[in-house]
Motif scaffolding. Structure first.
Motif, short mmCIF file in Angstrom:
data_model
loop_
_atom_site.label_atom_id
_atom_site.label_comp_id
_atom_site.label_asym_id
_atom_site.label_seq_id
_atom_site.Cartn_x
_atom_site.Cartn_y
_atom_site.Cartn_z
N TYR A 92 -9.53 9.69 1.04
CA TYR A 92 -10.26 10.22 2.40
C TYR A 92 -9.02 10.33 3.65
O TYR A 92 -7.78 10.49 3.88
CB TYR A 92 -11.31 8.94 2.47
N CYS A 93 -10.21 11.36 4.38
CA CYS A 93 -9.08 11.25 5.75
C CYS A 93 -8.72 9.62 5.85
O CYS A 93 -7.50 9.90 6.63
CB CYS A 93 -9.56 12.08 6.88
N CYS A 94 -9.71 8.74 6.60
CA CYS A 94 -9.31 8.26 6.90
C CYS A 94 -7.94 6.88 6.07
O CYS A 94 -7.93 6.33 6.67
CB CYS A 94 -10.01 7.08 7.06
N VAL A 137 0.45 -1.14 -0.40
CA VAL A 137 0.63 -0.17 0.31
C VAL A 137 1.02 1.19 0.10
O VAL A 137 0.57 2.25 -0.81
CB VAL A 137 -0.73 0.23 1.32
N LEU A 138 1.74 1.87 1.13
CA LEU A 138 2.14 2.53 0.92
C LEU A 138 3.63 2.74 -0.02
O LEU A 138 3.55 3.54 -1.18
CB LEU A 138 2.80 2.91 2.38
N ALA A 139 4.26 1.36 -0.38
CA ALA A 139 5.60 2.24 -1.08
C ALA A 139 4.66 2.07 -2.92
O ALA A 139 5.05 2.48 -3.77
CB ALA A 139 5.79 0.08 -1.49
N SER A 140 3.17 1.45 -2.87
CA SER A 140 2.70 2.15 -4.36
C SER A 140 2.58 3.34 -4.53
O SER A 140 1.64 3.73 -6.18
CB SER A 140 0.57 1.03 -4.57
N TYR A 141 2.01 4.47 -3.87
CA TYR A 141 2.19 5.73 -3.70
C TYR A 141 3.11 6.09 -5.00
O TYR A 141 4.30 5.95 -4.13
CB TYR A 141 2.03 6.70 -2.75
N ASP A 142 3.28 7.29 -5.86
CA ASP A 142 3.97 8.08 -6.31
C ASP A 142 4.29 9.38 -6.27
O ASP A 142 3.03 10.38 -6.21
CB ASP A 142 4.00 8.30 -8.32
N PRO A 143 5.32 9.26 -5.97
CA PRO A 143 5.50 10.77 -4.92
C PRO A 143 5.06 12.18 -6.33
O PRO A 143 4.80 13.08 -5.41
CB PRO A 143 6.97 10.51 -4.92
N ASP A 144 5.95 11.78 -7.11
CA ASP A 144 5.02 12.89 -8.05
C ASP A 144 3.31 13.13 -8.47
O ASP A 144 3.24 14.13 -8.61
CB ASP A 144 6.15 12.61 -9.86
N LYS A 145 3.38 12.17 -7.85
CA LYS A 145 1.24 12.49 -8.24
C LYS A 145 0.96 12.93 -7.35
O LYS A 145 -0.19 14.03 -7.00
CB LYS A 145 1.18 10.92 -8.58
N LEU A 146 1.61 12.45 -5.54
CA LEU A 146 1.04 13.30 -4.68
C LEU A 146 1.60 14.92 -4.58
O LEU A 146 1.19 15.70 -4.33
CB LEU A 146 1.97 12.53 -3.57
N TRP A 163 -10.76 13.15 -2.35
CA TRP A 163 -10.66 14.30 -1.67
C TRP A 163 -9.29 15.23 -1.94
O TRP A 163 -9.12 16.02 -1.56
CB TRP A 163 -10.70 13.44 0.02
N ASP A 164 -8.33 14.22 -2.21
CA ASP A 164 -7.37 14.88 -2.61
C ASP A 164 -6.24 15.86 -3.46
O ASP A 164 -5.58 16.67 -3.29
CB ASP A 164 -5.81 13.69 -2.08
N SER A 165 -7.51 15.62 -3.97
CA SER A 165 -8.25 16.22 -5.02
C SER A 165 -9.08 17.71 -5.24
O SER A 165 -9.72 18.84 -6.23
CB SER A 165 -8.40 15.86 -6.51
N GLU A 166 -10.12 16.93 -4.21
CA GLU A 166 -11.52 18.47 -3.94
C GLU A 166 -10.94 18.78 -2.43
O GLU A 166 -9.67 19.76 -2.64
CB GLU A 166 -12.38 17.02 -3.66
N PHE A 167 -11.41 19.40 -1.69
CA PHE A 167 -11.43 20.12 -0.92
C PHE A 167 -10.84 19.73 -0.19
O PHE A 167 -10.08 20.87 0.89
CB PHE A 167 -13.56 20.25 0.38
#
Length: 660
Positions: free
Chosen positions: A420-422, A64-73, A96-100
């Motif tokens: 989401y926040c969670c 899960v954590l390894a799958s995140y792309d830093p450049d997308k973040l 949500w990370d692209s919304e509110f």
């Protein structure tokens, strides 16, 4: 004398006055230094194989954590700063990370990856953290707004402050997201040693300190008044906590002053007087607020804040918590004492929106803050309950997927497919498993949790290895791998749930102990390499009554909350989706337990070959249902709360219920 959750509620109510006068927060008692213990950072504690914590941490480390792309973040940060995107990056993460909450996942990821790097020694996460920090610093420099850094413009704060014509562009809770970014940066500094992260966070703190200082008292009160809405658009997260953490590093009093702007008299004063005004408030807004309140109080001993944060913890744990240690219905605090009755959510009884994960994420942080100042076993008992039965249970053991709510009565979990926040607190949780096991102060060590792990106590020169999974009935073994040069005291927690005589052996020799539940066994000596401490903590079956209904009970075996398997009837093909995707699917009926007594040992039998599972027998409609740890039961319907008819009457027989 036997205790029930209801008797505890009565005792708690008696301890607080019915009414109190909210105090002016300017009238504070003289500070008294706090005699604080400290939790060990993740780089000094390694989880060992042999527990569900290690399994789930590995799922996140490798998946899960390894799958995140830093450049997308970084997408929205670069877009705002007008910096070029990396090749192939056309948008940020959906949801949500692209919304509110635009950009919040970057802060969560920094916190999670920094801790994971420390907790597991992963160079991959260290390198990702350093890359993210450098790129965020570049965004801050390009924005050139006196230290401002975010994935959204300052117009979000203009609108919050009431400036005419300001348009937040869909951003709902800007301070909440700022806190996540700042916390992530401070974690990068603490766990990876990144000095640039501290510089970026300090510039952010200075920007917001100046911004808030320009407002008059009325404006500040309006911005941070959060009792007018169950889901406040001005939720400000743990801003007080992160600013206090920064003060603890740089000792700049302006940062502590800014932190205390988030401690509002309308909220803190009544808490200090013991009033319970939590019903109807947004739970995570105020848990995060009190986490900062406790942190600031620990810094200088502010008497009002010390009392308010302690009272808040007691109110939540004893008046507003479910059996698993979680709290809230549809994100709101319910009225005091409501657990299994009609809820604040349109009168629904145990709806599927109970126990938001973010709440318990922050309750664990608050509990650790309180333990720093007061090393009492009650705090560690709650920490264990909430960690095992909510935080651990919110992560699927097959995929590492995470949940928003934890339902309790005939429903099933939904595993989140968005940002989401969670989701954010969820990726942090697995990297935080290492923390909270051990605390230290001077030459004393507290062993609060029994999770297979190895502690490297560098200040004392001690290495201590812990083995044994208490959720499977194993005894605890502590081995001194490296003894250190001086005598130290090991304080071993005796949990509230022990159901028999606790035994202790050192190097095979029995030791006399007076081990009362919810206390510590103190062992002081000059330890030697190879010393072995064996501790047995007998676990038994017990039930706990709901605060508001003696006939509604939950079942435990030792520290573990048991959930009954109810199958997949009416479930969708996949239980992955939006946090609210399946809330309209009706729960299945939960059979009553009809037994001859209120003692669960009379109607639960062990399942052969599985030491953590039991099957109902001689229990009427519940016969044949298997119960197992809630953290092990996923991808099906289940029940945590049951209606019990014992000896012909609803409600357990007297004396059969032990204390939560």
């Amino acid at each position: 004398m036997s205790f029930t959750r209801r008797s505890m509620l009565k005792a708690t109510l008696a301890a607080f006055p019915a009414h109190g006068v909210a105090r002016d927060l300017g009238q504070l008692a003289p500070p008294v230094p706090v005699d604080a213990a400290r939790a060990f950072l993740a780089d000094q504690v390694r989880l060992l194989p042999g527990s569900p914590f290690h399994v789930r941490q590995e799922l996140h480390r490798t998946g899960v954590l390894a799958s995140y792309d830093p450049d997308k973040l970084l997408y929205h940060y670069r877009a705002l700063a007008k910096l070029p995107q990396k090749a192939g990056i056309e948008k940020g993460y959906d949801g949500w990370d692209s919304e509110f909450l635009r950009g919040h996942m970057t802060g969560h990821y920094l916190s999670a990856a920094s801790r994971m790097a420390a907790a597991t020694g992963s160079l991959r996460f260290r390198d990702r953290v350093n890359y993210l920090v450098a790129e965020l610093a570049a965004c801050q420099k390009s924005l050139n707004q006196d230290g401002y850094l975010a994935a959204f413009s300052t117009a979000a704060f203009d609108q919050l402050e009431g400036k005419p014509g300001a348009d937040a562009g869909g951003i709902g809770v800007p301070y909440y997201t700022i806190q996540k970014i700042m916390s992530g940066l401070l974690d990068a500094h603490a766990y990876v040693g990144n000095q640039q992260a501290l510089d970026v966070a300090t510039r952010m703190a200075d920007y917001f300190g100046k911004r808030l200082a320009r407002l008059d008292a009325g404006q500040v009160e309006r911005i941070f008044r959060t009792d007018g809405s169950r889901n406040p658009q001005n939720e400000f997260g743990a801003m007080s906590d992160v600013l206090t953490e920064l003060y603890k590093i740089d000792k700049n009093p302006r940062h502590l002053d800014t932190a205390r702007m988030f401690h509002r008299a309308w909220f803190v004063g009544p808490l200090a007087d013991g009033e319970d005004r939590l019903g109807g408030l947004h739970a995570n807004t105020h848990i995060a607020q009190v986490m900062g309140l406790a942190n600031a109080a620990n810094v200088d001993g502010n008497a009002l804040e010390l009392k308010a944060s302690e009272n808040f913890w007691r109110l939540v744990v004893h008046r507003h918590a479910f059996a698993n240690g979680g709290t809230s219905v549809n994100e709101w605090f319910d009225q005091p004492g409501v657990e299994a009755g009609p809820s604040i959510d349109s009168g629904k009884v145990l709806p599927p929106t109970t126990a938001e994960t973010c709440n318990t994420h922050n309750m664990l942080k608050l509990t650790a803050r309180l333990f720093e100042r007061d090393r009492r076993a009650e705090l560690a008992d709650y920490y264990e309950r909430a960690l095992y039965n909510h935080v651990l249970a919110s992560v699927a053991p097959d995929s590492g997927a995470m949940t928003y709510f934890t339902p309790f009565h005939g429903d099933f979990r939904t595993y989140l497919n968005g940002s989401y926040c969670c989701t954010g607190s969820g990726i942090e949780n697995t990297a935080r498993y290492n923390e909270g096991i051990y605390f230290h102060k001077d030459d004393a060590l507290w062993v609060n949790l029994y999770i297979p792990s190895e502690l490297s106590w560098r200040q004392a020169g001690i290495v201590l290895r812990q083995q044994g999974d208490i959720t499977r009935g194993d005894p605890v073994r502590l081995t001194v791998v490296k003894p250190g040069a001086r005598a130290v005291t090991l304080n071993l927690r005796v949990p509230a749930w022990v159901a028999g005589r606790v035994t202790l052996r050192i190097n095979g020799k029995p030791q006399p102990v007076d081990a009362q539940p919810s206390t510590y066994i103190a062992l002081r000596r000059q330890w030697r390499a190879g010393d072995v401490i064996d501790l047995t903590l007998p676990a038994g079956l017990r039930l706990e009554q709901a605060m508001d209904d003696a006939s509604t009970v939950s079942l435990f075996h030792g520290p573990v909350l048991l959930a009954g398997e109810l199958g997949r009837q009416g479930m969708p093909a996949s239980d992955v989706g939006d946090k609210d995707a399946w809330l309209k699917i009706a729960a299945v009926p939960v059979p009553d337990i009809v037994g001859k007594s209120g003692n669960p040992a009379d109607w639960l039998a062990p399942v052969p070959g599985d030491p953590s599972a039991f099957r109902f027998k001689d229990a009427g409609p519940a016969n044949g249902i298997v119960v197992r740890p809630l953290f092990d039961l996923h991808h099906q319907r289940y029940a945590v709360y049951w209606r019990l008819s014992a000896a012909g009457q609803y409600g357990p027989t007297p004396g059969a219920v032990t204390l939560k």
